[in-house]
Design a protein around this motif. Structure first.
Motif, PDB file in Angstrom:
ATOM      1  N   UNK A   1      62.076  32.787  54.298  1.00  0.00           N
ATOM      2  CA  UNK A   1      61.933  33.981  53.471  1.00  0.00           C
ATOM      3  C   UNK A   1      62.563  33.797  52.091  1.00  0.00           C
ATOM      4  N   UNK A   2      63.583  32.967  52.012  1.00  0.00           N
ATOM      5  CA  UNK A   2      64.277  32.755  50.738  1.00  0.00           C
ATOM      6  C   UNK A   2      63.911  31.446  50.048  1.00  0.00           C
ATOM      7  N   UNK A   3      63.186  30.575  50.741  1.00  0.00           N
ATOM      8  CA  UNK A   3      62.859  29.258  50.182  1.00  0.00           C
ATOM      9  C   UNK A   3      61.903  29.391  49.001  1.00  0.00           C
ATOM     10  N   UNK A   4      62.288  28.798  47.899  1.00  0.00           N
ATOM     11  CA  UNK A   4      61.617  28.997  46.617  1.00  0.00           C
ATOM     12  C   UNK A   4      60.101  28.794  46.653  1.00  0.00           C
ATOM     13  N   UNK A   5      59.625  27.727  47.220  1.00  0.00           N
ATOM     14  CA  UNK A   5      58.196  27.426  47.179  1.00  0.00           C
ATOM     15  C   UNK A   5      57.513  27.515  48.535  1.00  0.00           C
ATOM     16  N   UNK A   6      58.103  28.253  49.465  1.00  0.00           N
ATOM     17  CA  UNK A   6      57.488  28.356  50.791  1.00  0.00           C
ATOM     18  C   UNK A   6      56.597  29.600  50.856  1.00  0.00           C
ATOM     19  N   UNK A   7      55.389  29.387  51.336  1.00  0.00           N
ATOM     20  CA  UNK A   7      54.445  30.480  51.605  1.00  0.00           C
ATOM     21  C   UNK A   7      53.741  30.151  52.920  1.00  0.00           C
ATOM     22  N   UNK A   8      53.383  31.161  53.685  1.00  0.00           N
ATOM     23  CA  UNK A   8      52.677  30.896  54.939  1.00  0.00           C
ATOM     24  C   UNK A   8      51.235  30.433  54.658  1.00  0.00           C
ATOM     25  N   UNK A   9      50.658  29.773  55.636  1.00  0.00           N
ATOM     26  CA  UNK A   9      49.250  29.401  55.514  1.00  0.00           C
ATOM     27  C   UNK A   9      48.404  30.650  55.581  1.00  0.00           C
ATOM     28  N   UNK A  10      47.401  30.713  54.734  1.00  0.00           N
ATOM     29  CA  UNK A  10      46.509  31.868  54.712  1.00  0.00           C
ATOM     30  C   UNK A  10      45.582  31.807  55.920  1.00  0.00           C
ATOM     31  N   UNK A  11      45.492  32.903  56.654  1.00  0.00           N
ATOM     32  CA  UNK A  11      44.622  32.995  57.832  1.00  0.00           C
ATOM     33  C   UNK A  11      43.224  33.354  57.352  1.00  0.00           C
ATOM     34  N   UNK A  12      42.308  32.419  57.435  1.00  0.00           N
ATOM     35  CA  UNK A  12      40.916  32.674  57.035  1.00  0.00           C
ATOM     36  C   UNK A  12      40.122  33.102  58.255  1.00  0.00           C
ATOM     37  N   UNK A  13      39.284  34.115  58.046  1.00  0.00           N
ATOM     38  CA  UNK A  13      38.478  34.607  59.149  1.00  0.00           C
ATOM     39  C   UNK A  13      37.398  33.622  59.523  1.00  0.00           C
TER      40      UNK A  13
END
Length: 156
Positions: free
Chosen positions: A144-156
């Protein structure tokens, strides 16, 4: 005479909080501890602690909301994903600057509760079913605090 100063200060606390604060600071600077309105001072310090926690909690909730939008809201992803990432950057920076060891520990303890509020918000905003989201927060506090971390986008 001294007791009347304390009584005046106690009355001032009820009617003009800002002036009460200024006068309390002056008494503290003068080390005039016997004239302090201790009940008011304790109340203000407790309120300050709650405010600090609520601010940190709100920033963490905003991070989670925007991570959920990034991960799950397919319909708006292409148009908004950069905006959501930019918001996350700002919220992370604000939270990191507010965070103390004790605030961090309390936020970790309340992470699932904060997450559930974020899920409710995202569900209402997007129309996505709450059942689409994990039952508990899928993000670690570090992520949550990591500068460049984002979750993978869930594509339908």
């Amino acid at each position: 005479m001294k007791n009347s100063v304390k009584n005046q200060l106690q009355e001032l606390y009820k009617t003009d909080g800002y002036l009460w604060l200024q006068q309390t600071v002056e008494l503290l600077k003068e080390k005039d501890f016997q004239d302090l309105d201790l009940d008011g001072l304790i109340e203000e310090l407790e309120s300050l602690g709650r405010s600090e926690f609520n601010k940190a909690r709100s920033l963490l909730r905003q991070i989670i909301i925007h991570l959920l939008l990034l991960e799950y809201w397919e319909k708006e992803y292409e148009r908004n994903h950069r905006h959501w990432q930019a918001e996350i950057i700002a919220f992370r920076d604000d939270l990191i600057h507010e965070l103390t060891a004790s605030l961090k520990n309390k936020l970790i303890l309340e992470l699932d509760s904060i997450y559930h509020v974020a899920v409710s918000f995202v569900s209402k905003k997007t129309g996505l079913s709450k059942s689409l989201f994990p039952a508990n927060c899928p993000y670690s506090f570090e992520e949550l605090l990591e500068e460049n971390w984002y979750p993978n986008h869930k594509r339908s």
